[in-house]
Enzyme design. Structure first.
Site, mmCIF file in Angstrom:
data_model
loop_
_atom_site.group_PDB
_atom_site.id
_atom_site.type_symbol
_atom_site.label_atom_id
_atom_site.label_comp_id
_atom_site.label_asym_id
_atom_site.label_seq_id
_atom_site.Cartn_x
_atom_site.Cartn_y
_atom_site.Cartn_z
ATOM 1 N N ASP A 151 -3.260 2.138 -5.639
ATOM 2 C CA ASP A 151 -2.177 2.083 -4.764
ATOM 3 C C ASP A 151 -1.991 0.975 -3.734
ATOM 4 O OD1 ASP A 151 -3.822 2.600 -2.635
ATOM 5 O OD2 ASP A 151 -2.187 3.888 -1.651
ATOM 6 N N GLU A 152 -2.820 -0.035 -4.275
ATOM 7 C CA GLU A 152 -2.741 -1.025 -3.249
ATOM 8 C C GLU A 152 -3.181 -2.734 -3.916
ATOM 9 O OE1 GLU A 152 -5.649 -1.977 0.374
ATOM 10 O OE2 GLU A 152 -5.982 0.072 -0.333
ATOM 11 N N ASP A 168 0.897 -1.082 -0.076
ATOM 12 C CA ASP A 168 0.092 -0.125 -0.035
ATOM 13 C C ASP A 168 0.848 1.242 -0.002
ATOM 14 O OD1 ASP A 168 -1.685 2.261 0.497
ATOM 15 O OD2 ASP A 168 -2.374 1.264 2.237
#
Ligand code: DCP
Ligand code: MG
Length: 362
Positions: A107-108, A13
């Site tokens: 983003d993860e 993350d």
């Protein structure tokens, strides 16, 4: 086979993702409290830099409130196309280790590195390398969590944020979960957390002492998940997103047909539905494939590739008719007609790959 092995799962993350990209690209913003979003009255903070978080500013907060908490807060409009591009670059780094990547957002992502491309034994070493690559190549910071399932890997990545790297080892997992506040369990939002508190459940240990029947009575199906999580059990696989190679559509006819007029009508229906699907999925391809199943269930396919993209009825239908012209249906009545559009790409060896066609109904 796979089920009995201990899996190696990494959750990555990015830290303060949009804000960090802005600080990277605008050096004058580094070290300053910034919020990505609009300052207007009805604006909302998408995310805030860690400097701004110290003032209590966070994602989804109204911009007005954020300004009250941090008067020197700098608002920056978001640049989604840049964040998407960076997200693709992060995934390219992941792909050096595994193709089993399940993105949760820009983003993860989860990575299953049980069988990784570089034959690295310890998942923590891969997590370290990924963090280093992201820092060196993209000048951004990521947090990583490592464990033997998704639930624990996700908790682990959050545990030492920012710039975190945390491992929950199978031997230590139960100890860790027992002490975990109930709010940190995956799927427990504020409402569920309150309900759990009312039931006297504050930590993993207390959740573990609840019976399965009590939990399902209180929380329905989610009760089973909480019951398992409290014991460190989460068997959900990391599911890689499937890159669509084709879009298709097919019709099994009410009765077998062999007359040209009937065939053309059916072809028109299939092509019309195909065009709708292509538009709905925003799919781009330039190979058209006709699939025919005859009355005796024998099946053939015929393909044609154009330089132009195929997404309109007036380009697809004439090609479909052309392909149909090669089929001898007068002697062999047809029971099914299918059409699909695909996009053959050259593989690593520079040869054309046989594409698997997807005619599935959706
Ligand atoms: N995002 C958003 N609106 C929200 C939450 C997030 O637009 N309510 C966007 C902005 C974030 C990005 O998604 O940068 C990633 O979300 P995260 O929850 O991972 O938050 P950050 O990456 O910003 O911070 P953290 O360091 O806590 O991961
Ligand atoms: Mg993040």
């Amino acid at each position: 086979m796979q089920e009995n092995r201990i899996r190696k799962i990494i959750h990555i993350d990015m830290d303060a993702f949009y804000a960090s990209v802005e600080q990277r690209d605008h050096p004058e913003l580094r070290g300053k409290p910034i919020a990505v979003g609009h300052a207007e009255e009805r604006g909302v903070v998408a995310t805030a830099s860690y400097e701004a978080r110290r003032y209590g500013v966070h994602s989804a907060m109204s911009s007005q409130k954020a300004k009250r908490l941090c008067p020197q807060l700098i608002f920056i409009p978001g640049r989604m196309e840049v964040y998407k591009e960076v997200s693709g670059q992060i995934q390219e780094i992941f792909r050096e280790y595994t193709d089993l990547i399940e993105p949760l957002s820009l983003d993860e992502a989860f990575l299953d590195v049980t069988d990784n491309k570089q034959h690295i034994e310890l998942a923590v070493d891969i997590a370290k390398e990924i963090k280093q690559h992201i820092r060196k190549e993209l000048h951004l910071v990521a947090s990583a969590g490592v464990s033997y399932n998704k639930f624990l890997a996700k908790i682990a990545s959050d545990y030492r944020k920012p710039d975190g790297l945390f491992v929950i080892h199978p031997n230590r997992a139960q100890h860790f979960i027992d002490r975990l506040p109930i709010e940190s369990f995956w799927g427990v939002g504020p409402v569920t957390a309150q309900k759990m508190h009312r039931l006297g459940i504050h930590k993993g240990e207390e959740l573990k002492s609840c019976s399965l029947s009590m939990l399902t009575r209180q929380f329905g199906k989610a009760g089973i998940i909480y019951y398992n999580f409290a014991r460190g059990i989460d068997n959900r696989p990391v599911e890689a997103i499937r890159i669509r190679k084709s879009i298709g559509c097919e019709r099994t006819l009410e009765k077998d047909i062999y007359q040209r007029s009937a065939v053309i009508i059916e072809l028109y229906h299939v092509a019309t539905e195909l065009v709708e699907r292509l538009k709905r999925k925003d799919f781009h391809g330039n190979t058209l494939t006709l699939k025919i199943k005859f009355h005796d269930f024998k099946q053939i396919t015929r393909s044609i590739t154009q330089t132009k993209e195929l997404n309109e009825l007036n380009t697809i239908l004439p090609l479909a008719k052309q392909l149909m012209g090669e089929v001898d249906y007068e002697q062999h009545p047809i029971r099914l007609i299918g059409l699909s559009v695909s996009n053959p790409k050259e593989d690593e060896h520079g040869t054309w790959r046989q594409l698997e066609l997807d005619f599935s109904e959706e």
